[in-house]
Scaffold this motif. Structure first.
Motif, mmCIF file in Angstrom:
data_model
loop_
_atom_site.group_PDB
_atom_site.id
_atom_site.type_symbol
_atom_site.label_atom_id
_atom_site.label_comp_id
_atom_site.label_asym_id
_atom_site.label_seq_id
_atom_site.Cartn_x
_atom_site.Cartn_y
_atom_site.Cartn_z
ATOM 1 N N ARG A 72 4.734 9.002 -3.040
ATOM 2 C CA ARG A 72 3.523 8.440 -3.663
ATOM 3 C C ARG A 72 3.834 7.253 -4.580
ATOM 4 N N GLU A 73 4.743 7.418 -5.522
ATOM 5 C CA GLU A 73 5.065 6.349 -6.476
ATOM 6 C C GLU A 73 5.698 5.142 -5.778
ATOM 7 N N GLN A 74 6.584 5.404 -4.824
ATOM 8 C CA GLN A 74 7.231 4.318 -4.090
ATOM 9 C C GLN A 74 6.204 3.495 -3.316
ATOM 10 N N ILE A 75 5.275 4.151 -2.672
ATOM 11 C CA ILE A 75 4.254 3.447 -1.892
ATOM 12 C C ILE A 75 3.305 2.685 -2.808
ATOM 13 N N LEU A 76 2.945 3.273 -3.928
ATOM 14 C CA LEU A 76 2.102 2.549 -4.892
ATOM 15 C C LEU A 76 2.811 1.298 -5.408
ATOM 16 N N GLN A 77 4.117 1.393 -5.628
ATOM 17 C CA GLN A 77 4.899 0.237 -6.060
ATOM 18 C C GLN A 77 4.915 -0.840 -4.971
ATOM 19 N N ILE A 78 5.045 -0.437 -3.728
ATOM 20 C CA ILE A 78 5.009 -1.386 -2.605
ATOM 21 C C ILE A 78 3.672 -2.114 -2.589
ATOM 22 N N PHE A 79 2.585 -1.382 -2.762
ATOM 23 C CA PHE A 79 1.255 -1.999 -2.780
ATOM 24 C C PHE A 79 1.129 -2.965 -3.957
ATOM 25 N N LYS A 80 1.614 -2.550 -5.099
ATOM 26 C CA LYS A 80 1.537 -3.387 -6.299
ATOM 27 C C LYS A 80 2.280 -4.711 -6.080
ATOM 28 N N MET A 117 -10.219 -17.590 -0.523
ATOM 29 C CA MET A 117 -8.758 -17.642 -0.539
ATOM 30 C C MET A 117 -8.170 -16.298 -0.965
ATOM 31 N N LEU A 118 -8.787 -15.670 -1.962
ATOM 32 C CA LEU A 118 -8.333 -14.361 -2.413
ATOM 33 C C LEU A 118 -8.474 -13.320 -1.300
ATOM 34 N N ASP A 119 -9.603 -13.397 -0.591
ATOM 35 C CA ASP A 119 -9.848 -12.462 0.499
ATOM 36 C C ASP A 119 -8.769 -12.592 1.568
ATOM 37 N N GLU A 120 -8.421 -13.803 1.941
ATOM 38 C CA GLU A 120 -7.364 -14.027 2.928
ATOM 39 C C GLU A 120 -6.011 -13.555 2.404
ATOM 40 N N HIS A 121 -5.753 -13.796 1.126
ATOM 41 C CA HIS A 121 -4.512 -13.341 0.506
ATOM 42 C C HIS A 121 -4.396 -11.823 0.612
ATOM 43 N N PHE A 122 -5.473 -11.109 0.261
ATOM 44 C CA PHE A 122 -5.428 -9.655 0.275
ATOM 45 C C PHE A 122 -5.352 -9.104 1.693
ATOM 46 N N LYS A 123 -5.978 -9.771 2.661
ATOM 47 C CA LYS A 123 -5.874 -9.311 4.046
ATOM 48 C C LYS A 123 -4.439 -9.424 4.540
ATOM 49 N N LYS A 124 -3.822 -10.555 4.316
ATOM 50 C CA LYS A 124 -2.450 -10.784 4.778
ATOM 51 C C LYS A 124 -1.480 -9.826 4.090
ATOM 52 N N HIS A 125 -1.558 -9.775 2.787
ATOM 53 C CA HIS A 125 -0.622 -8.956 2.022
ATOM 54 C C HIS A 125 -0.974 -7.469 2.085
ATOM 55 N N GLY A 126 -2.249 -7.163 2.268
ATOM 56 C CA GLY A 126 -2.660 -5.772 2.412
ATOM 57 C C GLY A 126 -2.101 -5.156 3.685
ATOM 58 N N ARG A 127 -2.163 -5.908 4.766
ATOM 59 C CA ARG A 127 -1.595 -5.445 6.040
ATOM 60 C C ARG A 127 -0.091 -5.193 5.884
ATOM 61 N N ALA A 128 0.604 -6.118 5.236
ATOM 62 C CA ALA A 128 2.053 -5.977 5.023
ATOM 63 C C ALA A 128 2.356 -4.768 4.134
ATOM 64 N N ALA A 129 1.543 -4.543 3.112
ATOM 65 C CA ALA A 129 1.763 -3.411 2.212
ATOM 66 C C ALA A 129 1.587 -2.085 2.947
#
Length: 124
Positions: A111-119, A15-27
């Protein structure tokens, strides 16, 4: 998250893996958009258009989010093929033009803005 057995642990990990794939793509997509916007803003505009194709800043583009061989999401952000080859001249300079380093400046500024988006996207 609490886990009581090995089967439940494997299920939660999936479930975590699917969560990170979905949200990672969006980030990656949202971070790419932020970089593209700032790159267009930072791209210098000449008073003279030698190519007849408009200013370089009008040729910024972002590709699709893809996954590489290491299972990491990536997106290419830069300039299109019409004007992309000349972007290096104002950025790095020539014998007759001082370097402006607007690409590196954009990296530093976002850099900081993108890191915040990922977070925000990857928080559980």
């Amino acid at each position: 998250m609490t886990v009581t057995g090995i089967e439940e642990m494997l299920e939660k990990a999936e479930m975590l893996d699917e969560h990170f794939k979905k949200h990672g793509r969006a980030a990656v997509r949202e971070g790419g958009k932020a970089f593209k916007e700032k790159l267009a803003e930072n791209t210098p505009v000449s008073d003279v258009d030698h190519s007849g194709k408009g200013p370089l800043k009008a040729h910024t583009k972002m590709g699709s989010v893809t996954r590489n061989t290491h299972d990491e999401f990536t997106v290419k952000v830069g300039y299109d093929k019409q004007k992309g080859t000349i972007a290096r001249f104002p950025n790095f300079g020539t014998s007759k033009q001082d370097p402006q380093h607007f690409i590196e400046e954009t990296q530093d500024q976002t850099r900081e803005q993108i890191l915040q988006i990922f977070k925000e996207h990857l928080e559980l």
